[in-house]
Enzyme design. Structure first.
Site, PDB file in Angstrom:
ATOM      1  N   GLU A  57       0.819  -1.221   0.000  1.00  0.00           N
ATOM      2  CA  GLU A  57       0.000   0.000   0.000  1.00  0.00           C
ATOM      3  C   GLU A  57       0.845   1.260   0.000  1.00  0.00           C
ATOM      4  OE1 GLU A  57      -2.634   0.742   3.352  1.00  0.00           O
ATOM      5  OE2 GLU A  57      -3.382   2.537   2.372  1.00  0.00           O
ATOM      6  N   ASP A  77      -0.386  -5.042   3.180  1.00  0.00           N
ATOM      7  CA  ASP A  77      -0.922  -3.857   3.849  1.00  0.00           C
ATOM      8  C   ASP A  77      -0.252  -3.836   5.219  1.00  0.00           C
ATOM      9  OD1 ASP A  77      -2.348  -1.862   5.108  1.00  0.00           O
ATOM     10  OD2 ASP A  77      -4.263  -2.445   4.218  1.00  0.00           O
ATOM     11  N   ILE A  79      -0.283  -1.864   7.857  1.00  0.00           N
ATOM     12  CA  ILE A  79      -1.262  -1.742   8.956  1.00  0.00           C
ATOM     13  C   ILE A  79      -2.617  -1.538   8.295  1.00  0.00           C
ATOM     14  CG2 ILE A  79      -2.070  -0.427  10.965  1.00  0.00           C
ATOM     15  CD1 ILE A  79       0.754   0.522  11.464  1.00  0.00           C
ATOM     16  N   ASP A  80      -3.475  -2.528   8.415  1.00  0.00           N
ATOM     17  CA  ASP A  80      -4.839  -2.316   7.958  1.00  0.00           C
ATOM     18  C   ASP A  80      -5.623  -1.851   9.176  1.00  0.00           C
ATOM     19  OD1 ASP A  80      -6.923  -2.419   5.924  1.00  0.00           O
ATOM     20  OD2 ASP A  80      -7.800  -3.892   7.270  1.00  0.00           O
ATOM     21  N   THR A  82      -5.292   1.885   9.882  1.00  0.00           N
ATOM     22  CA  THR A  82      -4.396   2.964  10.343  1.00  0.00           C
ATOM     23  C   THR A  82      -5.137   3.955  11.246  1.00  0.00           C
ATOM     24  OG1 THR A  82      -2.972   2.743   8.422  1.00  0.00           O
ATOM     25  CG2 THR A  82      -2.904   4.855   9.542  1.00  0.00           C
ATOM     26  N   ASP A 208      -5.927  -4.345   0.969  1.00  0.00           N
ATOM     27  CA  ASP A 208      -6.822  -4.413   2.133  1.00  0.00           C
ATOM     28  C   ASP A 208      -7.328  -5.840   2.336  1.00  0.00           C
ATOM     29  OD1 ASP A 208      -6.997  -1.532   2.603  1.00  0.00           O
ATOM     30  OD2 ASP A 208      -8.288  -1.421   0.843  1.00  0.00           O
TER      31      ASP A 208
HETATM   32  C1  IPD Z   1      -8.689   0.939   5.476  1.00  0.00           C
HETATM   33  C2  IPD Z   1      -9.366   0.040   6.460  1.00  0.00           C
HETATM   34  C3  IPD Z   1     -10.786   0.512   6.688  1.00  0.00           C
HETATM   35  C4  IPD Z   1     -11.563   0.545   5.403  1.00  0.00           C
HETATM   36  C5  IPD Z   1     -10.853   1.380   4.375  1.00  0.00           C
HETATM   37  C6  IPD Z   1      -9.425   0.910   4.186  1.00  0.00           C
HETATM   38  P1  IPD Z   1      -6.074   1.305   5.894  1.00  0.00           P
HETATM   39  O1  IPD Z   1      -7.350   0.511   5.267  1.00  0.00           O
HETATM   40  O2  IPD Z   1      -9.404  -1.284   5.996  1.00  0.00           O
HETATM   41  O3  IPD Z   1     -11.490  -0.353   7.530  1.00  0.00           O
HETATM   42  O4  IPD Z   1     -12.823   1.082   5.664  1.00  0.00           O
HETATM   43  O5  IPD Z   1     -11.579   1.252   3.180  1.00  0.00           O
HETATM   44  O6  IPD Z   1      -8.768   1.758   3.281  1.00  0.00           O
HETATM   45  O7  IPD Z   1      -5.968   2.590   5.140  1.00  0.00           O
HETATM   46  O8  IPD Z   1      -6.312   1.481   7.332  1.00  0.00           O
HETATM   47  O9  IPD Z   1      -4.971   0.365   5.546  1.00  0.00           O
HETATM   48 CA    CA Z   2      -5.988  -1.257   4.366  1.00  0.00          CA
HETATM   49 CA    CA Z   3      -2.810   0.275   5.496  1.00  0.00          CA
HETATM   50 CA    CA Z   4      -4.346   3.533   4.126  1.00  0.00          CA
END
Ligand code: IPD
Ligand code: CA
Ligand code: CA
Ligand code: CA
Length: 261
Positions: A57, A77, A79-80, A82, A208
């Site tokens: 990402e 990813d 940190i999913d 963030t 994601d």
């Molecule tokens: C996000 C998370 C969030 C989702 C967003 C994603 P990130 O990823 O998964 O739950 O609603 O669509 O972009 O940016 O925290 O890696």
């Molecule tokens: Ca994510």
């Molecule tokens: Ca992320």
């Molecule tokens: Ca992100």
């Protein structure tokens, strides 16, 4: 390696968050830790697999088209969740998926705060901390806990879909409950382990969902990795009922549909 990434995230989670930047918008955050974890994972994996490719990402610059080829590709990813990380909500996932010839082969989602490690390899089942996990058997929306999640895209169409779908599923159909955990990967592995019955979100990227998709698939649910939409449920009848209750958003895909074999 995911262990080391976990330590990095856990240490940073304990500290007041610094260096939070925004990317495409005010709702799209990144921290130094996201970048450091991605670098650690890519550096470590490329030492072991010098010919493999990476989709990470934080290495994809804004607007750049993601290309998934037939080559072995690690989809990362760091940190999913963030926003959860920044606000110190302990629902996050370090996500590492491996696709070969555009098919998922392995996936790990690790929450270093709760120390839950979800893993799967193609054809070998899905596990949490080494124990097998399965999706729920809930058939009807009226017995289901449903996650509908709004991501960083807040266009009128997206907001309209979210509100309409919420009214329809949670109001009209009287689902048991609505939840939203703020991490696509956590939402998905919770479906995989049967704690929630269904999850829907539009506008996601392959990083994601790749790792969690492998876990979910091994718990019984295939779907298109590059489609930017997740609609998953423990049973086909719940998925069908939900689908007809949702206000759908047409999303441009990131690439070809992943072929099942
Ligand atoms: C996000 C998370 C969030 C989702 C967003 C994603 P990130 O990823 O998964 O739950 O609603 O669509 O972009 O940016 O925290 O890696
Ligand atoms: Ca994510
Ligand atoms: Ca992320
Ligand atoms: Ca992100």
């Amino acid at each position: 390696m995911v262990d080391r990434a976990g330590t990095l995230v856990r240490d940073a989670f304990e500290q007041p968050t610094s260096n939070v930047e925004t990317k495409s918008s005010n709702t799209d955050l990144v921290t130094e830790t996201d970048k450091a974890v991605e670098e650690l994972l890519i550096r470590g994996l490329s030492k072991e697999f010098p010919d493999h490719k990476f989709i990470g990402e934080e290495s994809v610059s804004g607007g750049q088209k993601v290309e998934l080829t037939d080559a072995p590709t690690w989809i990362i990813d760091p940190i999913d969740g963030t926003t959860n990380f920044v606000h110190r909500i302990p629902l996050i996932g370090i996500c590492v998926g491996l696709a070969i010839k555009k098919q998922l082969r392995a996936g790990i989602v690790y929450n270093p705060i709760t120390r839950e490690l979800f893993s799967a390899q193609k054809g070998k089942g899905a596990f949490k901390n080494g124990f097998p996990i399965h999706v729920s058997k809930t058939e009807a929306c009226s017995n289901a806990v449903v996650v509908t999640q709004i991501g960083s895209i807040r266009t009128p169409e997206m907001m309209n879909s979210f509100v309409q779908s919420f009214n329809s599923v949670i109001g009209d159909k009287q689902a048991h409950a609505h939840r939203a955990f703020g991490s696509a990967a956590i939402n998905m592995v919770y479906v995989a382990q049967g704690s929630i019955d269904a999850y829907v979100e539009y506008g996601l990227h392959c990083w994601d969902i790749a790792a969690a998709a492998m876990i979910l698939k091994e718990a019984g649910k295939p779907f298109n990795l590059m489609g930017r939409t997740v609609l998953c449920a423990g049973t086909p009848s719940l998925a069908k009922e939900l689908s007809s209750a949702l206000t759908h958003v047409e999303m441009e895909t990131e690439g070809d549909a992943i072929q099942e074999d």
